[in-house]
Design a protein around this motif. Structure first.
Motif, short mmCIF file in Angstrom:
data_model
loop_
_atom_site.label_atom_id
_atom_site.label_comp_id
_atom_site.label_asym_id
_atom_site.label_seq_id
_atom_site.Cartn_x
_atom_site.Cartn_y
_atom_site.Cartn_z
N LEU A 1 -41.64 -86.11 47.50
CA LEU A 1 -40.73 -86.34 48.62
C LEU A 1 -40.31 -87.80 48.67
CD1 LEU A 1 -39.42 -84.87 50.98
CD2 LEU A 1 -41.48 -85.24 52.31
N ARG B 1 -37.66 -88.45 46.10
CA ARG B 1 -36.32 -87.98 46.49
C ARG B 1 -35.64 -88.98 47.42
NH1 ARG B 1 -35.32 -82.23 48.73
NH2 ARG B 1 -33.20 -83.02 48.40
N ILE B 2 -36.41 -89.52 48.37
CA ILE B 2 -35.83 -90.50 49.30
C ILE B 2 -35.45 -91.78 48.57
CG2 ILE B 2 -36.30 -91.91 51.36
CD1 ILE B 2 -38.18 -89.63 52.29
N LEU C 1 -31.91 -92.06 47.17
CA LEU C 1 -30.77 -92.30 48.07
C LEU C 1 -30.26 -93.73 47.90
CD1 LEU C 1 -32.14 -90.71 51.38
CD2 LEU C 1 -30.43 -89.71 49.85
N GLN D 1 -29.57 -88.36 56.63
CA GLN D 1 -29.93 -88.08 55.24
C GLN D 1 -31.45 -87.92 55.08
OE1 GLN D 1 -28.35 -90.86 52.41
NE2 GLN D 1 -26.22 -90.55 53.03
N LYS E 1 -32.52 -84.63 56.64
CA LYS E 1 -32.16 -83.47 55.82
C LYS E 1 -33.17 -83.24 54.69
CE LYS E 1 -28.47 -81.64 52.89
NZ LYS E 1 -27.18 -81.93 52.22
N ILE E 2 -33.53 -84.34 54.00
CA ILE E 2 -34.48 -84.22 52.88
C ILE E 2 -35.83 -83.75 53.38
CG2 ILE E 2 -35.80 -85.54 51.18
CD1 ILE E 2 -33.32 -87.24 50.72
N GLU F 1 -35.79 -80.02 54.32
CA GLU F 1 -35.79 -79.14 53.14
C GLU F 1 -37.20 -78.93 52.60
OE1 GLU F 1 -33.16 -80.90 50.34
OE2 GLU F 1 -31.34 -80.24 51.35
N GLU F 2 -38.07 -79.91 52.83
CA GLU F 2 -39.44 -79.83 52.31
C GLU F 2 -40.43 -79.38 53.37
OE1 GLU F 2 -39.84 -80.12 49.25
OE2 GLU F 2 -37.95 -81.03 48.66
N ARG G 1 -37.69 -76.49 44.63
CA ARG G 1 -38.15 -77.48 43.65
C ARG G 1 -37.98 -76.96 42.22
NH1 ARG G 1 -43.13 -79.06 47.48
NH2 ARG G 1 -42.18 -80.87 48.46
N ARG H 1 -34.60 -77.59 41.14
CA ARG H 1 -34.38 -79.01 40.80
C ARG H 1 -35.26 -79.44 39.62
NH1 ARG H 1 -34.86 -79.65 46.59
NH2 ARG H 1 -36.97 -80.45 46.30
#
Length: 714
Positions: A18, A21-22, A25, A50, A53-54, A57-58, A148, A151
């Protein structure tokens, strides 16, 4: 930078994904998400939406904004740009432990019901019960894993999703449901374990006072502690916390300083005595003059250091994270080989070996391995902080357990830094003490204060001295009750011819390592004081305890003269002594010692800061100088050495537990993988091996928080 408190983090491995992913950005390069503390640190330029949202999703969510000041003084009517937004989001996303537990219990009930009714109901109904059971306990994992997988991110959720889909594909509905239930239980227990460690840490952070009673003239006003300034006068009633560091102006009481020093016994305090912010006033009403703003107070510094310690990763954690990065793809490869090689080359059954491959996938979940270190480290830091020992990060805790050599400064560390009269030789006791007390009456020099305390102990009230004159490099001369006297070192006796017996006494005091102060009149020596720096009462016991712990070498580094240093070394049991050192020479010696072992340096003064920074581990006394405390990696807030052996012992225990956890988690997985060779590995054995390892490493790590019933202090 902004800091958010994040909930819903399912595991350490998933948290690192996680974070990655951040970091992808725009402006996200410096983002850091800690599984241990649940705090997310991000650049202010990243839009809140943003991040939200991430996280959503997790399955994670933002609980609230968590900057240093707000976290310590958050009120019920919190305001700010994100407050309402955050609350709405967290309530829509968050699943409480009760709801998740209910689903888990219901899932287990349906599974048992399906097993009981398997012989009585049609197959499609039994399969339906198993599917509903699996969805209740495993749908969150399945959704996250599917995202995941899309992705090409391989985490525990990905592995579990592949295993569940594969089991369903080959008709193993019963096994798929059982795996979903056991994995849900595993995640629940893992979350509870980490939450226990976090709550223990958060309990420390809740010790901060929030309000103070400010006195303005004859009026009293309740204000936030963050608004207090140096010089403000506050009223502290019985049972209230002292809002910030200050000095008592009026009142007498006992004060519990456990939040700062870890010492449970209250300390009696009165006018002109210093008090710590965060201490608890017991029975008296106190008026206190604030000396520091709250953010500069001892408690605020402690809480800041504790928060920083939560965020740091140890070398072991960093290694495990790097290992897991390659470990998970490797497990996927091994699983594929288990599925393909027996059917392709040895005539094995495809369905049987697909089942074995899916079991290998579950065994490969790195949860227990990644959890081996953070819970133990967090528990160790918390346990030490409870005892007034601040460790500024997991890496320093790990290092504390590895040191084999400790170098000590002398003054203020092994000694109190408070001179006292250890020996007194009087040839004319009444005139000797009267003259000494009178001449030192107006001086604030530490040696003068020691002499005044000795005079008071002997019932002498200082008279007034006249025509007092300081003689550079010698001492003071003055007239007391019509007679001229001198007080100082040997050079102050230039007007006299010394008797042989007096010279012998001087040499004896010097040989014993004393600083000598001599009093004389115009004709003869009246007496002399042998003054020493008082050795801390616990120093000898601490050095002895350190040697019993296996510390190979204890060394004293001091700028004091050799005889004084030798005396302290003899009394305390220090192994080696180096005296007459300048700060730079201390640094050189620390470097030399570091070439021979893992060295910790203990000190309290400005001149110790370079050596503290040079040593592998710097340990500062809590009431030492700000520069020493800022430079050090460990701070002893009790301002004595008594708990140093206990801290080292606990650090070694943490290191042992981490090694045990790693061995246990890998060992159980290895046993399960060996079962796959003859085809004996089942999905439920695979999940139990992972679940068992996770539960065991969590429980073993949390045992660090359990206080021993019998605690001995040197």
């Amino acid at each position: 930078m902004k800091t958010y408190k994040v909930g819903g983090l399912s595991c350490a491995h998933c948290t690192s994904k996680l974070e990655a992913r951040i970091q992808k950005l725009e402006h996200g390069e410096t983002a850091a998400l800690s599984y241990s503390s649940g705090r997310l640190l991000v650049d202010e330029q990243i839009p809140y939406g943003q991040i939200q949202k991430i996280l959503k999703e997790e399955g994670a969510y933002i609980e609230h904004e968590d900057d240093e000041e707000k976290s310590l003084h958050r009120s019920g009517d919190s305001t700010g740009a994100h407050s309402a937004h955050e609350h709405t989001d967290s309530s829509s996303v968050r699943v409480s432990w009760w709801n998740s537990k209910t689903e888990l219990v219901l899932s287990a009930v349906l599974y048992v019901l399906a097993l009981v009714l398997e012989s009585y109901l049609p197959l499609y109904l039994i399969i339906a019960l198993f599917i509903v059971s699996a969805l209740l306990s495993g749908r969150t994992t399945f959704i996250k894993g599917a995202k995941r997988l899309f992705r090409l991110e391989f985490t525990i959720d990905t592995l579990m999703t592949i295993a569940l889909v594969g089991a369903a594909a080959i008709g193993e509905w019963k096994e798929a449901a059982l795996v979903a239930i056991l994995f849900g239980l595993n995640e629940h227990l893992e979350g509870l374990g980490m939450e226990k460690a976090r709550r223990s840490m958060d309990a420390l952070l809740k010790t901060a006072p929030r309000e103070a009673i400010l006195i303005k003239g004859t009026a009293e006003q309740v204000v936030p502690v963050t608004s207090l300034q140096a010089g403000d006068l506050v009223l502290v009633r019985p049972g209230d916390q002292i809002p910030s560091d200050g000095v008592i102006v009026e009142g007498v009481s006992s004060v519990n300083e456990a939040a700062i020093t870890g010492e449970s016994l209250p300390v009696d305090k009165g006018p002109d005595q210093a008090v710590f912010g965060g201490s608890l006033n017991n029975e008296g009403v106190l008026k206190i003059r604030i000396e520091k703003r709250y953010e500069d107070s001892s408690l605020a510094q402690i809480l800041h250091l504790v928060r920083e310690a939560q965020e740091t990763k140890t070398p072991t954690e960093l290694f495990i994270n790097r290992f897991a990065k390659y470990y998970t793809p490797l497990i996927l490869v091994v699983s594929a080989l288990v599925i393909l090689i027996p059917p392709l080359f040895f005539g094995g059954n495809w369905v049987d070996w697909l089942y074995q491959g899916l079991a290998v996938l579950i065994v490969g979940c790195p949860c227990a391995l990644i959890l081996s270190s953070p819970v133990a480290i967090l528990s160790g830091i918390t346990r030490n902080a409870r005892h007034g020992i601040l460790i500024k990060g997991g890496a320093h805790l790990e290092q504390l357990g590895k040191i084999d050599t400790i170098a000590f400064d002398k003054t203020g560390t092994l000694t109190t830094g408070r001179p006292y009269v250890e020996q007194m030789i009087a040839y004319d006791q009444e005139r000797f003490l009267k003259a000494a007390a009178a001449m030192e009456k107006s001086s604030s020099h530490p040696l003068a204060l020691a002499i005044l305390r000795e005079a008071e102990r002997n019932g002498i009230l200082p008279a007034d001295a006249e025509q007092s004159e300081t003689i550079p490099g010698q001492g003071i001369t003055a007239i007391v009750e019509g007679e001229r006297y001198w007080i100082g070192n040997e050079k102050s006796l230039a007007h006299l011819s010394l008797q042989a017996s007096v010279q012998e006494d001087i040499e004896k005091l010097k040989a014993d390592g004393h600083t000598i102060v001599i009093v004389s009149d115009e004709a003869r020596v009246l007496g002399m004081f042998g003054i020493s720096d008082e050795i801390r009462p616990e120093s000898s016991a601490v050095i002895s305890a350190l040697h019993r712990l296996g510390i190979r070498r204890t060394v004293m580094l001091t700028g004091d003269h050799p005889k004084s240093a030798a005396k302290v070394a003899r009394v305390t049991g220090i192994s080696d002594t180096y005296s007459g050192l300048m700060p730079g020479e201390k640094v050189d010696l620390v470097r030399k010692l570091s070439a021979e072992g893992a060295v910790a340096m203990v000190g309290d003064g400005i001149n110790d800061a370079p050596a503290l920074a040079t040593a592998r581990l710097g340990i500062a006394m809590g009431k030492g100088t700000a520069s020493a405390i800022e430079t050090a990696d460990v701070v002893l807030m009790q301002n004595h050495l008594g708990k140093l052996p206990e801290a080292i012992s606990l650090a070694r225990r943490v290191n042992r537990i981490i090694r045990w956890n790693i061995g246990l988690s890998l060992g159980l997985k290895l046993i399960a993988l060996i079962l796959a060779v003859p085809g004996l590995l089942t999905l439920w054995i695979a999940i139990l091996s992972d679940m068992g390892a996770t539960i065991l490493v969590t429980l073993i790590s949390l045992s660090i928080l359990i206080e021993s019933k019998k605690v001995t202090h040197p």
